[in-house]
Design an enzyme around this catalytic site. Structure first.
Site, short mmCIF file in Angstrom:
data_model
loop_
_atom_site.label_atom_id
_atom_site.label_comp_id
_atom_site.label_asym_id
_atom_site.label_seq_id
_atom_site.Cartn_x
_atom_site.Cartn_y
_atom_site.Cartn_z
N THR A 1 -5.30 7.04 11.44
CA THR A 1 -4.31 8.09 11.68
C THR A 1 -3.95 8.72 10.34
O THR A 1 -4.11 8.11 9.28
CB THR A 1 -3.06 7.54 12.38
N VAL B 1 -1.16 9.76 8.49
CA VAL B 1 -0.22 9.25 7.48
C VAL B 1 -0.65 7.87 6.99
O VAL B 1 -0.51 7.56 5.81
CB VAL B 1 1.23 9.24 8.04
N CYS B 2 -1.22 7.06 7.86
CA CYS B 2 -1.70 5.73 7.44
C CYS B 2 -2.83 5.86 6.43
O CYS B 2 -2.88 5.15 5.43
CB CYS B 2 -2.15 4.91 8.65
N THR B 3 -3.72 6.79 6.70
CA THR B 3 -4.82 7.03 5.76
C THR B 3 -4.26 7.50 4.43
O THR B 3 -4.68 7.02 3.36
CB THR B 3 -5.81 8.06 6.35
N LEU C 1 -2.69 4.43 2.49
CA LEU C 1 -3.66 3.52 1.88
C LEU C 1 -4.55 4.22 0.86
O LEU C 1 -4.93 3.60 -0.14
CB LEU C 1 -4.48 2.83 2.96
#
Length: 153
Positions: free
Chosen positions: A42, A44-46, A49
């Site tokens: 997704t 924002v998660c990408t 990280l």
């Protein structure tokens, strides 16, 4: 009650993308940066990280390790790690126990999904005590990367 700096970090053992157990206690004597994130692949998660990936060099020489944790399966996380060239380990909290222990879990998330990790960041010192804690209510927000870096120094 939310975990606060000065409290002992909840211990855990989770399965890595290499399908091997990884325990917090494996890193005693090092600082540990834990990044909880809702879901692999997704936006924002990408971003969360990839920001850690791109600043990975900052942590060289600081006796620190970065770990990413989500409720995704180890298989999904392995593909996510490979596609984004993460140099740090991603751990599967598929049973949701660690996210709950760290107060970083949504009872209900988008689309009616239940038990999804909140976006959160913790820094744990060499003696396994929390020295930085940030749990975000909005999955659209990013953790304070500057504060995390300062806590590791």
């Amino acid at each position: 009650m939310a975990l606060q700096p000065g409290s002992p970090a909840p211990q855990f053992t989770l399965i890595s993308t290499e399908k091997k157990p990884v325990s917090l206690s494996d890193f005693k004597g090092k600082k540990v940066v834990l990044h909880f994130f809702p879901m692999a692949f997704t936006g924002v998660c990408t971003t969360q990280l990839c920001t850690m990936r791109d600043s990975f060099g900052y942590y060289d020489g600081l006796n620190a390790v970065i770990l990413g944790i989500s409720v995704d399966s180890p298989f999904t996380l392995a593909k996510f790690k490979q596609e984004n060239n993460y140099q740090f380990e991603l751990l599967s909290d598929f049973n949701k126990e660690v996210s709950a222990a760290y107060g970083a879990i949504y009872e209900e998330f988008v689309l009616g999904l239940k038990g999804v990790s909140k976006r959160a960041a913790f820094v744990i010192d060499e003696e396994q005590n929390i020295i930085y804690a940030e749990v975000l209510e909005s999955a659209g927000d990013l953790p304070d990367f500057t504060a995390i870096a300062e806590a590791v120094k």
